[in-house]
Design an enzyme around this catalytic site. Structure first.
Site, short mmCIF file in Angstrom:
data_model
loop_
_atom_site.label_atom_id
_atom_site.label_comp_id
_atom_site.label_asym_id
_atom_site.label_seq_id
_atom_site.Cartn_x
_atom_site.Cartn_y
_atom_site.Cartn_z
N TYR A 51 0.94 -1.24 -0.06
CA TYR A 51 0.13 0.13 0.00
C TYR A 51 0.82 1.44 0.11
CZ TYR A 51 -3.64 -3.32 1.49
OH TYR A 51 -4.56 -4.22 1.73
N HIS A 109 0.45 -11.74 2.16
CA HIS A 109 -0.58 -10.90 1.63
C HIS A 109 -1.60 -11.92 0.39
CE1 HIS A 109 -1.56 -6.60 0.18
NE2 HIS A 109 -2.80 -7.33 -0.12
N1 LIG Z 1 -5.76 -8.56 1.65
C1 LIG Z 1 -6.05 -8.05 0.36
O1 LIG Z 1 -5.74 -8.81 -0.66
C2 LIG Z 1 -6.89 -6.94 0.23
C3 LIG Z 1 -7.16 -6.15 1.27
N2 LIG Z 1 -7.81 -5.22 1.24
C4 LIG Z 1 -8.00 -4.26 2.63
O2 LIG Z 1 -9.45 -4.08 2.73
C5 LIG Z 1 -9.89 -2.51 2.91
C6 LIG Z 1 -11.19 -2.28 2.25
O3 LIG Z 1 -11.36 -2.90 0.94
P1 LIG Z 1 -11.25 -1.67 0.03
O4 LIG Z 1 -11.15 -2.47 -1.46
O5 LIG Z 1 -10.91 -0.47 0.21
O6 LIG Z 1 -13.27 -1.38 -0.31
P2 LIG Z 1 -14.37 -1.15 0.78
O7 LIG Z 1 -15.33 -2.27 0.55
O8 LIG Z 1 -13.96 -0.79 2.06
O9 LIG Z 1 -15.06 0.19 -0.25
C7 LIG Z 1 -14.19 1.30 0.07
C8 LIG Z 1 -14.80 2.31 -0.87
O10 LIG Z 1 -16.24 2.64 -0.08
C9 LIG Z 1 -16.51 4.06 -0.11
N3 LIG Z 1 -17.12 3.96 1.34
C10 LIG Z 1 -16.60 3.95 2.45
N4 LIG Z 1 -17.68 3.94 3.56
C11 LIG Z 1 -18.81 4.36 2.89
C12 LIG Z 1 -20.03 4.70 2.93
N5 LIG Z 1 -20.34 4.91 4.69
N6 LIG Z 1 -20.76 5.26 2.45
C13 LIG Z 1 -20.48 5.39 0.95
N7 LIG Z 1 -19.37 5.06 0.60
C14 LIG Z 1 -18.38 4.54 1.59
C15 LIG Z 1 -15.05 4.51 0.08
O11 LIG Z 1 -14.88 5.84 -0.27
P3 LIG Z 1 -14.59 7.17 0.69
O12 LIG Z 1 -13.20 6.80 1.05
O13 LIG Z 1 -14.60 8.22 -0.21
O14 LIG Z 1 -15.35 6.97 1.74
C16 LIG Z 1 -14.51 3.75 -0.82
O15 LIG Z 1 -14.58 4.17 -2.21
C17 LIG Z 1 -8.75 -2.13 2.02
O16 LIG Z 1 -8.48 -0.72 2.35
C18 LIG Z 1 -7.20 -2.97 2.23
O17 LIG Z 1 -7.00 -2.37 3.72
C19 LIG Z 1 -8.61 -4.66 0.10
C20 LIG Z 1 -8.26 -5.44 -1.01
C21 LIG Z 1 -7.47 -6.67 -1.02
O1 LIG Z 2 -5.73 -4.14 -1.45
C1 LIG Z 2 -5.05 -5.21 -1.51
O2 LIG Z 2 -4.71 -5.65 -0.42
C2 LIG Z 2 -4.82 -5.88 -2.73
O3 LIG Z 2 -4.30 -6.96 -2.73
C3 LIG Z 2 -4.96 -4.89 -3.83
O4 LIG Z 2 -3.80 -4.86 -4.78
C4 LIG Z 2 -5.95 -5.58 -4.79
O5 LIG Z 2 -5.45 -6.57 -5.15
C5 LIG Z 2 -6.51 -4.79 -5.71
O6 LIG Z 2 -6.89 -3.48 -5.52
C6 LIG Z 2 -6.47 -5.22 -7.28
O7 LIG Z 2 -7.17 -4.35 -8.04
#
Ligand SMILES: NC(=O)C1=CN([C@@H]2O[C@H](COP(=O)(O)OP(=O)(O)OC[C@H]3O[C@@H](n4cnc5c(N)ncnc54)[C@H](OP(=O)(O)O)[C@@H]3O)[C@@H](O)[C@H]2O)C=CC1
Ligand SMILES: O=C(O)C(=O)[C@@H](O)[C@H](O)C(=O)CO
Length: 277
Positions: A51, A109
């Site tokens: 990240y 990860h």
């Molecule tokens: N281990 C892995 O491989 C992965 C881990 N992750 C982790 O999971 C976390 C969360 O997943 P992520 O992919 O970010 O997606 P989320 O499902 O958490 O969605 C995030 C989106 O939703 C919006 N949002 C958040 N709260 C609200 C609300 N109350 N109303 C409307 N919109 C909202 C945010 O916008 P805004 O910021 O403008 O509020 C952003 O655009 C990541 O940040 C990361 O830490 C994610 C993907 C892969």
């Molecule tokens: O957010 C994470 O932890 C991920 O692994 C991301 O890279 C995720 O895989 C992604 O956003 C791919 O579009």
């Protein structure tokens, strides 16, 4: 300030029922967003080497008005650092960028099965725990077969498996396996990255019934499945909204109806084939 309840992991450590995702929270704005989440009551912070914001997370912790030991800081080893010694080096690098002496939950990860090093990486995580660099160790994006291999080869059961989980992909079979083995489920992209989920008729109807927002319905569903969601929001009001989900309960029928929205992964993030370095 909101109080987010805690659960106990299989290693006896305390963990939160809901945390903050920090993907894409970078720079000064990112630091301020993380500080505001901590001020709202968030204690679990989810970052990763990939990240490129571990410095921001560390700075937010120093600026926040809470005891560092009350926070649960998670980071993740990227694919390019797989291997037993490499894993320990990777964790030392994360500690350096975070400016911390201990990571509370360290994850692998992605398993990257074609590389064939996730078991060695797991052994390195066990070493790091023995050296006191990390408190709890777990994985992310591991399948039942991969978890079984780790457990059989090392006897160490991951404390957590952080996986894609939202109403479009409720992960019923994997959650059952976790429950059987005492592995805490953690949901990434718990809001399905917003997508169409928050406008689903079922979700808006349930929001009206419980007098909460659609987002709160979805996040409450996660907690009632015994999974820890880590919604990401850069906005202080939305962060508070997301964490304020412990004052109402969905019925078992409502939980099942939300799980019935299942239609598949958001993108092609199948850990048997998707790999990230
Ligand atoms: N281990 C892995 O491989 C992965 C881990 N992750 C982790 O999971 C976390 C969360 O997943 P992520 O992919 O970010 O997606 P989320 O499902 O958490 O969605 C995030 C989106 O939703 C919006 N949002 C958040 N709260 C609200 C609300 N109350 N109303 C409307 N919109 C909202 C945010 O916008 P805004 O910021 O403008 O509020 C952003 O655009 C990541 O940040 C990361 O830490 C994610 C993907 C892969
Ligand atoms: O957010 C994470 O932890 C991920 O692994 C991301 O890279 C995720 O895989 C992604 O956003 C791919 O579009």
């Amino acid at each position: 300030m909101l109080t987010i309840p805690a659960v106990t992991l299989n290693d006896g450590q305390s963990f939160a029922e809901l945390g903050l995702g920090t993907y894409n929270l970078r720079g000064e704005e990112g630091i301020e967003a993380i500080v505001s989440a901590i001020a709202s009551g968030y204690r679990l912070l989810d970052t990763a080497v990939n990240y490129e914001n571990e410095r921001e997370v560390g700075e937010a912790i120093r600026r926040a008005d809470v005891d560092r030991d009350d926070l649960i800081v998670t980071s993740k080893i990227p694919g390019r650092h797989h291997g037993r010694a490499e894993a320990v080096d990777s964790i030392r690098g994360s500690l350096d960028r975070l400016g911390l002496e201990r990571i509370d939950l360290q994850l692998i990860h992605w398993p990257n099965p074609s590389v064939g090093k996730y078991l060695d990486t797991w052994r390195g995580m066990i070493d790091a725990r023995e050296q006191g660099l990390v408190r709890s160790i777990g994985v992310s994006n591991f399948t039942e077969a991969m978890l079984t291999e780790l457990i059989q080869e090392t006897g160490v059961v991951p404390a957590v498996n952080q996986v894609e989980l939202h109403p479009y992909f409720p992960q019923g079979a994997l959650r059952a396996f976790h429950a059987e083995h005492g592995i805490r489920t953690e949901s990434w992209s718990p809001l399905a990255r917003r997508s169409d989920l928050l406008a689903e008729q079922l979700i808006t109807d349930l929001a009206a019934i419980h007098d909460v927002t659609p987002t709160q319905v979805v996040l409450r569903w996660h907690t009632q499945l015994q999974s820890t969601p880590i919604p990401k929001s850069a906005d202080a009001d939305r962060q508070r909204e997301n964490a304020d989900v412990f004052g109402f309960s969905l019925t078992d029928e409502q939980v099942a109806a939300i799980s019935g929205l299942e239609r598949g992964r958001l993108w092609d993030g199948d850990p048997d084939t998707h790999e990230e370095m």
